[in-house]
Motif scaffolding. Structure first.
Motif, PDB file in Angstrom:
ATOM      1  N   ASN A   1       4.897  -3.666   4.592  1.00  0.00           N
ATOM      2  CA  ASN A   1       4.120  -3.073   3.234  1.00  0.00           C
ATOM      3  C   ASN A   1       4.966  -3.178   2.252  1.00  0.00           C
ATOM      4  O   ASN A   1       5.455  -2.318   1.480  1.00  0.00           O
ATOM      5  CB  ASN A   1       3.627  -1.540   3.497  1.00  0.00           C
ATOM      6  CG  ASN A   1       2.917  -1.025   2.655  1.00  0.00           C
ATOM      7  OD1 ASN A   1       2.110  -1.596   2.092  1.00  0.00           O
ATOM      8  ND2 ASN A   1       3.322   0.056   1.989  1.00  0.00           N
TER       9      ASN A   1
ATOM     10  N   SER B   1      -2.908   6.314   0.148  1.00  0.00           N
ATOM     11  CA  SER B   1      -2.647   5.746  -0.958  1.00  0.00           C
ATOM     12  C   SER B   1      -2.921   3.967  -1.259  1.00  0.00           C
ATOM     13  O   SER B   1      -3.222   3.306  -0.218  1.00  0.00           O
ATOM     14  CB  SER B   1      -0.849   5.584  -1.291  1.00  0.00           C
ATOM     15  OG  SER B   1      -0.426   5.091  -2.388  1.00  0.00           O
TER      16      SER B   1
ATOM     17  N   SER C   1       9.309   5.221   2.675  1.00  0.00           N
ATOM     18  CA  SER C   1       8.197   5.894   2.995  1.00  0.00           C
ATOM     19  C   SER C   1       7.869   7.317   2.782  1.00  0.00           C
ATOM     20  O   SER C   1       7.079   7.673   2.255  1.00  0.00           O
ATOM     21  CB  SER C   1       7.724   5.494   4.689  1.00  0.00           C
ATOM     22  OG  SER C   1       7.617   4.161   4.796  1.00  0.00           O
TER      23      SER C   1
ATOM     24  N   ILE D   1       5.554  -0.575   8.603  1.00  0.00           N
ATOM     25  CA  ILE D   1       6.114  -0.028   7.411  1.00  0.00           C
ATOM     26  C   ILE D   1       6.978  -1.403   6.664  1.00  0.00           C
ATOM     27  O   ILE D   1       7.125  -1.794   5.671  1.00  0.00           O
ATOM     28  CB  ILE D   1       7.289   0.726   7.760  1.00  0.00           C
ATOM     29  CG1 ILE D   1       6.757   2.091   8.055  1.00  0.00           C
ATOM     30  CG2 ILE D   1       8.205   1.093   6.345  1.00  0.00           C
ATOM     31  CD1 ILE D   1       7.342   3.196   8.533  1.00  0.00           C
TER      32      ILE D   1
ATOM     33  N   SER E   1       5.340   8.291   0.462  1.00  0.00           N
ATOM     34  CA  SER E   1       3.819   8.646   0.777  1.00  0.00           C
ATOM     35  C   SER E   1       3.923  10.077   0.673  1.00  0.00           C
ATOM     36  O   SER E   1       2.819  10.785   0.584  1.00  0.00           O
ATOM     37  CB  SER E   1       3.827   8.498   2.288  1.00  0.00           C
ATOM     38  OG  SER E   1       4.709   9.215   3.138  1.00  0.00           O
TER      39      SER E   1
ATOM     40  N   TRP F   1      -0.446   1.516  -0.008  1.00  0.00           N
ATOM     41  CA  TRP F   1      -0.193   1.425   1.501  1.00  0.00           C
ATOM     42  C   TRP F   1      -1.313   0.354   2.051  1.00  0.00           C
ATOM     43  O   TRP F   1      -2.393   0.576   2.437  1.00  0.00           O
ATOM     44  CB  TRP F   1      -0.395   2.687   2.281  1.00  0.00           C
ATOM     45  CG  TRP F   1      -0.450   2.669   3.973  1.00  0.00           C
ATOM     46  CD1 TRP F   1      -1.481   2.804   4.735  1.00  0.00           C
ATOM     47  CD2 TRP F   1       0.587   2.266   4.599  1.00  0.00           C
ATOM     48  NE1 TRP F   1      -1.145   2.550   5.933  1.00  0.00           N
ATOM     49  CE2 TRP F   1       0.342   2.574   5.967  1.00  0.00           C
ATOM     50  CE3 TRP F   1       2.056   2.252   4.392  1.00  0.00           C
ATOM     51  CZ2 TRP F   1       1.399   2.202   7.109  1.00  0.00           C
ATOM     52  CZ3 TRP F   1       3.053   1.866   5.443  1.00  0.00           C
ATOM     53  CH2 TRP F   1       2.484   1.961   6.488  1.00  0.00           C
TER      54      TRP F   1
ATOM     55  N   ALA G   1       1.873   7.974   5.499  1.00  0.00           N
ATOM     56  CA  ALA G   1       1.027   6.977   4.404  1.00  0.00           C
ATOM     57  C   ALA G   1      -0.390   6.887   4.797  1.00  0.00           C
ATOM     58  O   ALA G   1      -1.016   6.684   3.750  1.00  0.00           O
ATOM     59  CB  ALA G   1       1.938   5.657   4.728  1.00  0.00           C
ATOM     60  N   SER G   2      -0.606   6.814   6.112  1.00  0.00           N
ATOM     61  CA  SER G   2      -2.211   6.470   6.159  1.00  0.00           C
ATOM     62  C   SER G   2      -3.005   7.812   5.894  1.00  0.00           C
ATOM     63  O   SER G   2      -3.905   7.603   5.205  1.00  0.00           O
ATOM     64  CB  SER G   2      -2.377   6.300   7.537  1.00  0.00           C
ATOM     65  OG  SER G   2      -1.807   5.131   8.030  1.00  0.00           O
TER      66      SER G   2
END
Length: 1131
Positions: free
Chosen positions: A271, A633, A286, A268, A693, A636, A628-629
């Protein structure tokens, strides 16, 4: 080269006298470049104006001055944005004295002012020159407006790392030369919320702020926090209880959890740019403000209470030393309070002195701590005879094998021992918590955190193996507890081969009263160490460093939380002081919380809650990476690649399991608190947009479900009225909006269609801004609908666009809803032609059609101040200094021809709240009252359904959905159908049977047997008088003249047509009489809409039918489905 002076001014050029200087109307533009303009030399760029590329690039803080603005207002801005260019005098004369010239940007060209010496009198001329704009640097060696990639284009406004530049907008590059470029506030949607902007500004202002690298800022802090008092006063006891193997398992389990969390934190943190706020910042950016706000508050509170825990641990050690030398001040509890209070005041002083002093203190404490650890390991290799009676014999395989297995005593178990150890591993976010004070958080957080976990994990394992290999579990401390050789054969303990028998303190019933050994003496590491007092200093260092780290972390996290204004009322703690933006108010608050718990001096109940608060944060950090994974997106893109979404999910689950292992009721309490705060923040809906996310996953799920939905054929049971409502601006026809929303809310799709027309060239940027603005208005008013505007030549063309293209897959409209055109007789009849053709188009596209008529009318847009559409809170980002003044004076059926005039906030009357409301005339007041008719709860009454023609059931379905809503559930459905006089009872029973099969409740069924009775003569006469102006009267003119008139005015009613549809005309008149007789008191009338055959019935006649049918009645909804079944009685 041709001399520019020999050329006449280009068309559209306006020569300006020299004495007017720059006082030139910026709206005056030449039609295009002169033949020689592109050949002017551009070497004489006025570099003397300080126009170095970097300076010019950083000087741009806004868009070009708007048309018509005062030169004085935009002059400085223009100087910063464009370099001054002087054209060379072809006669060889020296260039004129440089004046503060102003460049006017348009498209791919720049208008530059220069002095052209000509035979006509040396006047200023404006020329287009594609090579004179050097603001955007040289692109491939040429001065062009198109910019090369530059990091400064991607910064957020007032970013701490540098100034944001604005790249040339698409309109500046693409628009025609005579069109004004749009003014863009920000590029790429990088707008900040006011809180973020203030935070970024504050972060950018201080000079000489102290920033830490990865060692001093992260590694040192994490190691100090992880190496707590647990290392010196609990690790040996854990080995005694669990044995070497299970102790290593406990350390490894904790390390696995913290390592996974460290990997997730690293992902994180890399990113994107990380600001201050630590765990709160990482989670909120996030997962969004809901999770971030809830975790941020409890994480800050947990750090504040942790200060008290560590200080009390320090105070207890000090008081034990005082007891050993008989120096008690009052009693033990009060002494802990006194020492703890003095300690926390000193720590507060170090913290308030600044991060630099705090960092120096941490370095000193780390040196002491590392010295204590080395002191222990050195001492473990130096066995002394004096220490043997206390259980220390040096490294021995026998002792190691004896301590290899567990020996849980009392109520202890593996999980209870694990619960005691795990809080020692909760310091991994100490570095991330001061992310705002790190010089490079993206590098420092991963490197420092993971290395700290590795080093501390190795040390814990080393201590576990070391203590288990050289110290026995039980010892008396009595040098006389030796044994003779005769009884050595009966001795089985590891101490026996060293000549000691400690069985005297072990009873046969399993009870132990030994004073020394791993199981009994918490200070055994002091005994083993080379110099005991250093271990005591290490304990002091561990407790004080952890307390100091928590004392710094809590205010930093709380300050970031308050800056985002998640919880109203806490803004006062967002203010920072000094070059490092220190949260002094947060320090005071943290001090007060810590002091309160120190004075209690009983933290046995609070401690597990704090551990659970930390674990909840770790769980959400891990879940953030997984989330997020999963959302996939494009945004990310962490530069740290050593993570896995499933490992992060496993880490989140592990954290939750550990929470319940440590203390199940504390875990439940933590979950309840997090859930409560989450619900609160969700309810408050803070006005922030961090690209979380959660948004990305929502999009992903919506796309997936839309595609899945499109792969399944429609079924009658799942039919929903999905309405394209021609509202114009959503707030211009409130009654239409409220009524349709009443039966589509949570049931079907609703799209507010708006056709924008006009002679001026369409401004698509304005259209896009309007779309965002009015969508926010719909959300603010809790209307579940989408606003979709289009530009078109006329309203019919725009409606055709919407009928064909609105929606997505199965989520597309199937019903067109429009307002009745009340003023159709007053305007141009071609508007009526367009209006009626819209209805025909709906049927052509297999849509149902619905027309709403209120006798007062629908359109309230001409009433000023009828709706404070754009309050300062809901202005769209990117249009923060713009409000919209609505000016729509169209007929109710026409959703086009609006004008949206952007004015500045300072000059807009919409902002002048104290302006006295205007006095409305009676008609407008009635219209305004009627517009809110469907927003109110309907009292007891009826919804009369005149289901005269079977259109598939839409005429019946809409009132059913309506009366199921809370605002309409006091209204009963009455059904009216046509029938024959001699079959009234039969028709009533048949309809009752049908309605019961459809499972639709009704209060009454009325069969109208007199529909075909001739209407009253005066009503027929009134109808004929109404249509008289619209008749063609072809019998009174030549055929060619009649055909030409019909061709130019297709809405006219022919005599043949009027005679052919005489019966249908009479039916409409008669139905109006019956409606007044039976439904004059209804809350709403829903009626089958008469159809007119396309090409056979003129629009004037059809409009006259609708007018006659619906006049002088309560609110009337004319409905006609597309004649495909929308109701079924099959299961």
């Amino acid at each position: 080269m041709s001399a520019p002076s020999s050329l006449p001014p280009a068309q559209g050029e306006n020569p300006v006298p020299e004495n007017e200087g720059l006082a030139v109307d910026t709206g005056l533009k030449p039609a295009g470049p002169t033949p020689s303009s592109s050949r002017f030399q551009v070497d004489l760029v006025a570099e003397a104006a300080g126009a170095a590329d970097k300076t010019l690039a950083s000087g741009d803080k806004g868009a070009p001055a708007p048309e018509g603005s005062e030169p004085a207002a935009g002059g400085e801005e223009a100087k910063g944005r464009f370099r001054v260019v002087n054209f060379v005098d072809p006669s060889g004369a020296s260039p004129p004295e440089a004046v503060p010239a102003e460049g006017f940007q348009n498209g791919d060209t720049v208008m530059s002012e220069g002095s052209l010496h000509s035979s006509t009198g040396g006047q200023h001329h404006y020329h287009y020159d594609t090579h004179t704009n050097t603001y955007y640097l040289r692109t491939f060696g040429h001065n062009t407006i198109d910019a090369v990639p530059n990091i400064d284009f991607y910064r957020q406004t007032a970013a701490p790392l540098g100034d944001k530049l604005i790249r040339p907008t698409l309109s500046e590059l693409h628009d025609e030369l005579d069109k004004e470029p749009f003014e863009d506030g920000f590029a790429n949607g990088d707008e900040l919320t006011p809180a973020e902007e203030a935070a970024a500004k504050e972060a950018s202002e201080p000079k000489g702020a102290v920033k830490f690298g990865w060692i001093k800022g992260v590694l040192v802090r994490c190691m100090l926090n992880i190496w707590g008092v647990m290392l010196f006063i609990r690790m040996s006891w854990i080995v005694g209880q669990a044995g070497i193997v299970l102790s290593c398992v406990i350390v490894l389990m904790a390390t696995v959890v913290t390592t996974i969390t460290g990997l997730s934190t690293s992902a994180i943190a890399t990113n994107g740019f990380v600001r201050g706020g630590g765990a709160y910042y990482l989670i909120s950016r996030s997962l969004g403000p809901e999770f971030g706000g809830s975790i941020g508050l409890i994480f800050a509170f947990a750090n504040a209470v942790a200060v008290a825990m560590y200080v009390v641990g320090f105070a207890e050690t000090v008081v034990e030393l005082l007891v050993s030398v008989d120096c008690i001040m009052t009693d033990e509890i009060n002494d802990i309070r006194i020492v703890g209070t003095i300690t926390v005041i000193l720590l507060l002083g170090i913290s308030v002195a600044g991060m630099e002093w705090e960092a120096k203190a941490q370095i000193f404490l780390l040196v002491v701590l590392i010295t204590a650890i080395f002191n222990y390991f050195i001492g473990s290799f130096i066995p002394l005879q004096s220490k043997e009676s206390q259980g220390f014999f040096g490294y021995d395989s026998g002792i190691m094998m004896e301590n290899m297995g567990p020996d849980f005593r009392g109520t202890e178990s593996f999980f209870s021992v694990f619960a005691i150890f795990f809080p020692a591993a909760t310091g991994i976010l100490a570095g991330a918590n001061i992310s705002g004070d790190l010089s490079d958080p993206q590098l420092a957080i991963p490197r420092g955190t993971l290395l700290a976990i590795l080093i501390t994990g190795i040390v814990y394992l080393g201590v576990a193996i070391s203590t288990g290999s050289c110290i026995v579990r039980d010892a008396t401390g009595n040098d006389n507890d030796t044994h003779s050789a005769q009884i050595m054969a009966n001795c089985t303990d590891a101490a026996c081969k060293f000549g000691y028998d400690f069985s005297s303190c072990k009873s046969d019933n399993g009870l132990y009263n030994c004073r020394y050994g791993l199981q009994n003496d918490f200070q055994v590491m002091s005994i083993v160490s080379g110099f005991g007092p250093i271990i005591t200093a290490g304990i002091f260092s561990a407790t004080l460093s952890s307390a100091l780290a928590s004392l710094v972390s809590a205010p930093k996290v709380f300050q970031a939380l308050c800056k985002d204004n998640i919880y109203p009322g806490l803004e006062m703690f967002a203010k920072g002081y000094g070059k490092n933006n220190e949260p002094l108010r947060g320090y005071i608050l943290t001090f007060c919380i810590a002091l309160a718990f120190i004075l209690i001096a009983q933290l046995n109940v609070i401690a597990p809650i704090i551990s659970n608060f930390f674990l909840a944060s770790y769980a959400l950090i891990n879940f953030s990476v997984f989330h997020a994974s999963l959302a996939n997106s494009p945004g990310w893109r962490p530069s740290f690649k050593y993570y896995n979404m499933w490992v992060s999910l496993a880490g989140a689950v592990l954290c939750c399991v550990v929470m319940f292992v440590i203390n199940w009721w504390a875990a439940l309490m933590t979950d309840v608190i997090v859930l409560g705060l989450y619900i609160y923040v969700s309810y408050k809906k803070p006005d922030v947009n961090w690209g979380s996310s959660t948004q990305a996953l929502t999009y992903h799920q919506a796309l997936t479900h839309s595609l899945h939905l499109s792969s399944v054929e429609d079924h009658i049971k799942n039919f929903r009225p999905q309405c394209l409502v021609m509202t114009g601006y959503p707030n211009s026809r409130p009654a239409l909006l409220h009524l349709v929303h009443a039966f589509t809310k949570n049931v079907g799709l609703m799209i507010c269609g708006h056709v924008r027309t006009g002679s001026r060239r369409p401004n698509f940027k304005e259209l896009s801004n309007d779309q965002t603005r009015y969508q926010r208005w719909l959300m603010k008013n809790e209307t579940k609908a989408f606003y979709t505007p289009v530009f078109a030549e006329d309203i019919r063309e725009g409606t055709q666009y919407l009928l064909q293209a609105a929606g997505l897959g199965r989520l597309r409209p199937n019903t067109l809803v429009i307002g009745f055109k009340n003023d159709w007789k007053d305007g141009d009849m071609m508007n009526v032609e367009t209006y009626i053709q819209m209805i025909h188009d709906a049927f052509d596209y297999q849509y149902g059609a619905v027309v709403l008529r209120l006798k007062e009318g629908l359109d309230v847009s001409h009433i000023s101040e009828q709706d404070d559409l754009l309050s300062s809170q809901e202005k769209t980002s990117g249009m923060k200094d713009v409000v919209v003044s609505i000016d729509m004076k169209d007929s109710d059926g026409d959703s086009s021809k609006p004008s949206s005039k952007a004015t500045s906030v300072q000059n807009s009357p919409a902002i002048q709240k104290e302006k006295s409301p205007q006095m409305l005339n009676v008609a407008d007041q009635r219209l305004l009252d009627a517009s809110q008719l469907f927003k109110r709860k309907q009292g007891k009454g009826t919804v009369d359904v005149w289901w005269l023609f079977d259109d598939g059931g839409l005429t019946l379905l809409i009132p059913y959905l309506l009366t199921n809503k809370k605002k309409w559930n006091d209204c009963k459905i009455r059904v009216f159908i046509g029938g024959k006089i001699n079959r009234i009872d039969h028709d009533r029973r048949a309809m009752a049977t049908l309605l019961s099969k459809f499972r639709i409740d009704f209060s009454d069924i009325n069969v109208l047997g007199d529909i075909n009775t001739k209407p009253k003569k005066e009503n027929v006469t009134a109808f004929e008088e109404m249509i008289e102006p619209y008749r063609l009267k072809e019998d009174d003119m030549e055929q060619d003249t009649a055909e030409a008139l019909k061709a130019s005015e297709p809405w006219r009613i022919t005599d043949n047509e009027l005679e052919l549809y005489r019966a249908k005309t009479n039916r409409q008149i008669r139905l109006n009489e019956l409606l007044k007789e039976h439904s004059s008191t209804a809350n709403l009338i829903v009626m089958s809409m008469p159809l007119a055959r396309k090409g056979a019935v003129s629009s004037a006649l059809y409009m006259s039918w609708l007018e006659t049918l619906s006049k002088d009645l309560p609110p009337l909804l004319l409905v006609r489905g597309n004649h495909q079944s929308v109701l079924t009685f099959y299961s």
